[in-house]
Design a protein around this motif. Sequence first.
Motif, PDB file in Angstrom:
ATOM      1  N   ALA A  82       2.455  -0.073   2.943  1.00  0.00           N
ATOM      2  CA  ALA A  82       2.767   0.687   4.155  1.00  0.00           C
ATOM      3  C   ALA A  82       3.720  -0.097   5.055  1.00  0.00           C
ATOM      4  O   ALA A  82       4.651   0.465   5.642  1.00  0.00           O
ATOM      5  N   ARG A  83       3.498  -1.413   5.142  1.00  0.00           N
ATOM      6  CA  ARG A  83       4.406  -2.236   5.935  1.00  0.00           C
ATOM      7  C   ARG A  83       5.805  -2.267   5.323  1.00  0.00           C
ATOM      8  O   ARG A  83       6.820  -2.279   6.041  1.00  0.00           O
ATOM      9  N   LEU A 110       3.505  11.269   9.954  1.00  0.00           N
ATOM     10  CA  LEU A 110       2.751  11.057   8.727  1.00  0.00           C
ATOM     11  C   LEU A 110       2.400  12.416   8.122  1.00  0.00           C
ATOM     12  O   LEU A 110       1.855  13.290   8.798  1.00  0.00           O
ATOM     13  N   THR A 168       1.615   1.989   9.555  1.00  0.00           N
ATOM     14  CA  THR A 168       2.707   2.959   9.450  1.00  0.00           C
ATOM     15  C   THR A 168       3.133   3.437  10.828  1.00  0.00           C
ATOM     16  O   THR A 168       2.292   3.760  11.667  1.00  0.00           O
ATOM     17  N   THR A 218       6.656   9.307   6.624  1.00  0.00           N
ATOM     18  CA  THR A 218       5.887   8.667   5.566  1.00  0.00           C
ATOM     19  C   THR A 218       4.972   9.706   4.943  1.00  0.00           C
ATOM     20  O   THR A 218       4.222  10.390   5.644  1.00  0.00           O
ATOM     21  N   ALA A 268       7.413   0.861   6.400  1.00  0.00           N
ATOM     22  CA  ALA A 268       7.718   0.802   7.833  1.00  0.00           C
ATOM     23  C   ALA A 268       8.944  -0.067   8.087  1.00  0.00           C
ATOM     24  O   ALA A 268       9.769   0.247   8.971  1.00  0.00           O
TER      25      ALA A 268
END
Length: 471
Positions: free
Chosen positions: A58-59, A93, A89, A69, A62
């Motif tokens: 997730a990072r 979403l 995130t 995302t 990001a």
Amino acid sequence: MARIGLLPMSDGRDFVHNGIAGFIADSAAGLARALRAAGHEVIVADTVSTNELATSQARRLADQRVDLTVFHYAVWAFPHFTMLAAEATTGPLLLFGGLDPVQPGMVGMLAAGGALDQIGRRHTRAWGDIADPDTRDRVLTQVRAAAATGALRGSTFGRIGGRPMGMYTAVANTDQWMRTFGVDVEEIDQWELVRRSETVETSRVTGAREWLEKHAAGVHYDGKSLTPEILERQIRSYYAMTELIEEWNLDFSGIKGQPELTNHFATMDITEAFLNDPYDWDGPKPTHVTATESDMDAALTMQLLKGLSGTPVLFADVRHYHADRDVWDLCNSGQHATWFAARSDDPLENLAKTHFYPEVFFFPAGGAAVHHLAAPGSFTLARLTRLDGRYRMQVMRGEFENYDPATNEKMMRMSTFEWPHAFARLHVDAGEFLSRFGANHIHAVPGEHVAELRAVCEQLGVDYDGFGDAA
């Protein structure tokens, strides 16, 4: 085009994940292909099967500054993976769940969505086979909305001058803008337009005036409110504004105009119309959303609509209601981009339907008003307004109409003929509109964008307020 991060989710048990990893990868690849085929960039992360991967992947997405995302559930996935990934995130979403009868992706999506609900993490959901047109449309609606909202974040609005004529609806709280939309506001004095206009090269100004005189349906000099000298002053203001935009890195703008400039210098009609156009006398250019009366919520609405539609955005007063026809005259000074006259990629087709008339008594400094009648077609109309300090997006559908030349002129002369007009048949009862609409300004783009505006509201945490069949 949007940049999309795709994060596939899996089961946290090694012996289960090893058996379904291929199915997850194939499902994610199909989703990525469909999004790329629609013209978007897709970054696919590694499949999440551990808590460490949930955070690290997730990072990774990001760090790519994705607009949207997508957490992808082709199978049952441990919900705490979603929670860890969501914490890492940023931005909108979307949870996408498969409906395969063997692999319970829908169950994984529902469990993950419920967990996000419990902590108040805003998200949207889609489900099904991405090859199905309805499913694809639901996903792409969220993608287009994310691209428009993502373009706002980190942008700068240039406010030229302060509040015009006591209009509360034209002034917003800059703290609220940064918190809700991620937009900064740069305050610039109107004197900059006056000062800089004096330094514009004369040949550029003369060439622009001659281009307007040659290609417009008419430049109607009267020797008083509109002369070649005053028209050139307006053109100089346009060049001064483009200089400010470049120097201050402004993404969109608003010009106060009234009463100082319109009383003592010139109207900003030429400046505002051609900034909103995809061209000027020097050739094609990007549109730069510019709101008259330094209307901040107008400019913000227009910037979002531009991001969704890719076209110029109409700005108008709700000027008059023709009750006999159930049609509204949307009209405001010279604010309408000339593009609306014919909605043509060829500026000369639009200019052939555009007149430049002497300004009316409201503006004693004079100048040219940009007059035309908006071409017919289906439109989406919207406006960000505030109710008790909270933003809402007020939305409706409608059509712009034209009639025979005599009727068109008669109807335009019932308000202010010299200004641009759009005859709009709104899909809402006039009483409801007048009772609930939260401003005198309204904005419109061609086509159907209601679903996208709903998605914009979901992603921004703004209330959606639909009228008529857009409710």
